[in-house]
Design a protein around this motif. Sequence first.
Motif, short mmCIF file in Angstrom:
data_model
loop_
_atom_site.label_atom_id
_atom_site.label_comp_id
_atom_site.label_asym_id
_atom_site.label_seq_id
_atom_site.Cartn_x
_atom_site.Cartn_y
_atom_site.Cartn_z
N ASN A 1 -55.24 -26.78 52.67
CA ASN A 1 -56.29 -27.66 53.14
C ASN A 1 -56.86 -27.12 54.45
O ASN A 1 -56.14 -26.64 55.31
CB ASN A 1 -55.67 -29.05 53.36
CG ASN A 1 -56.67 -30.10 53.77
OD1 ASN A 1 -57.31 -29.97 54.81
ND2 ASN A 1 -56.77 -31.13 52.97
N ARG A 2 -58.18 -27.21 54.59
CA ARG A 2 -58.83 -26.63 55.77
C ARG A 2 -58.36 -27.26 57.07
O ARG A 2 -58.41 -26.64 58.13
CB ARG A 2 -60.35 -26.77 55.64
CG ARG A 2 -60.97 -25.88 54.59
CD ARG A 2 -62.48 -26.03 54.57
NE ARG A 2 -63.09 -25.16 53.57
CZ ARG A 2 -64.41 -25.09 53.36
NH1 ARG A 2 -65.24 -25.87 54.06
NH2 ARG A 2 -64.88 -24.27 52.44
N THR B 1 -49.43 -21.44 51.42
CA THR B 1 -50.37 -20.34 51.55
C THR B 1 -50.05 -19.24 50.54
O THR B 1 -48.90 -18.82 50.42
CB THR B 1 -50.34 -19.73 52.96
OG1 THR B 1 -50.48 -20.77 53.92
CG2 THR B 1 -51.47 -18.72 53.15
#
Length: 415
Positions: A22-23, A141
């Motif tokens: 998520n950003r 990630t």
Amino acid sequence: MTAPGTAGDTRTATAAEESAPNRLLLPALALGAFSIGTDSLIISGLLNRIAADLTVSAATAGQLISVFALVYAIGAPVLATVTGMLDRKRLLLLALTVFVAANLLGAVAPDYPVLMASRVLAAVGAGLYLPCAMAVTVGVTPQHRRGRALAVVAGGMSAATALGVPLGTLIGALGDWRLTLVLVAVLATVAVGVLAVAVPRVPAPPRVTVGQRLRAAAHPQVLIALLANVLACAGEFTVMVYVAPLAEEVTGTGAAGISAFLLVSGCAALAGSAVGGRAADRFGGRTAYNGAVAVLLAGLAATVPLALAAPGGSRLTWVLFALVLCVIGVASWALPPAQNHLISGLDIPEPTVALSLNGSSSYLGLAVGGALGGLAMEHGSVTALTLAATGVELLALLTVVLAVTLTGRGGSAAR
């Protein structure tokens, strides 16, 4: 100083390989690291104010940093083991909540014992958060993006050195040192709110026992690397914990000048991280680490004549002191990537477990340096402070030379 936490205790979920995080997640994790990094060193710029307010000596106030570091150094591996099976999101939120509560307690502390208790509690929160933040970063990630993702989160610590500590010092000097702790708590609270939304469910990693960590630390090559790092960080922080009274004595500056010197040192730290990483890739971890220790020794040795003979308040003294802080900042922050590179390249069982001990060795060095600097200030002077720092750093250099002699020069990590 070695970046706290590693990916060594983690295992990536398969689903995490398929999508980017998520950003909001990485900035939120970095904000938490920024607040903790600021909190762990901010006391160094506020020693005189805290000492005056609580009617203790600057040396006694400096032990707030030493105790924080010691609790982190010992507690982080133990806490990681005890909480190893907890959900990572809950652990992150719990850790930062403890950290926020500790800083609010420190902000209203009526006396030194209560403030010390708040530092112990803050160290517990930090010891829970930082390794877990690195683990979550790895867990969400994809493999090909992990290096950059970890750099973002670890960058929160570097940014704290460059911006958070000098800014917090200035705010505390212009207002009240207690206000600085409140602002740290506010930053961490914002991170809690964003993380509550942004962090996905991340499986708990395989449990690493205290015994496994001790066995990894007992390996001769790892043991001497960790000992060298404790000594290198101890030499650095013997001076840097007491940089405020040192700057006052050498340059005659006030609170604004101390903040400026801390900003210079922090910017040098950012450069040092980049220099250390590139040097380790090009020359090998051992060569890069040994070189950084040698440069750090030169920087600390340069503080001795400044403390002895510099004309306080002159422009030349300001320039020389700033240059010395730059050298110390670059060299000290070149150590972490070089040390990680060195240990990861050793031919040892469970190198990732050994890597997880790096943060503890750095914080143990901070604790030793803060205690030694306090003794020098209490029973000597700022000159004794600089001499003690130089002596410890010389021991660190002798230790890394011994490591080369014992282990040879084979392999990239040993170069």
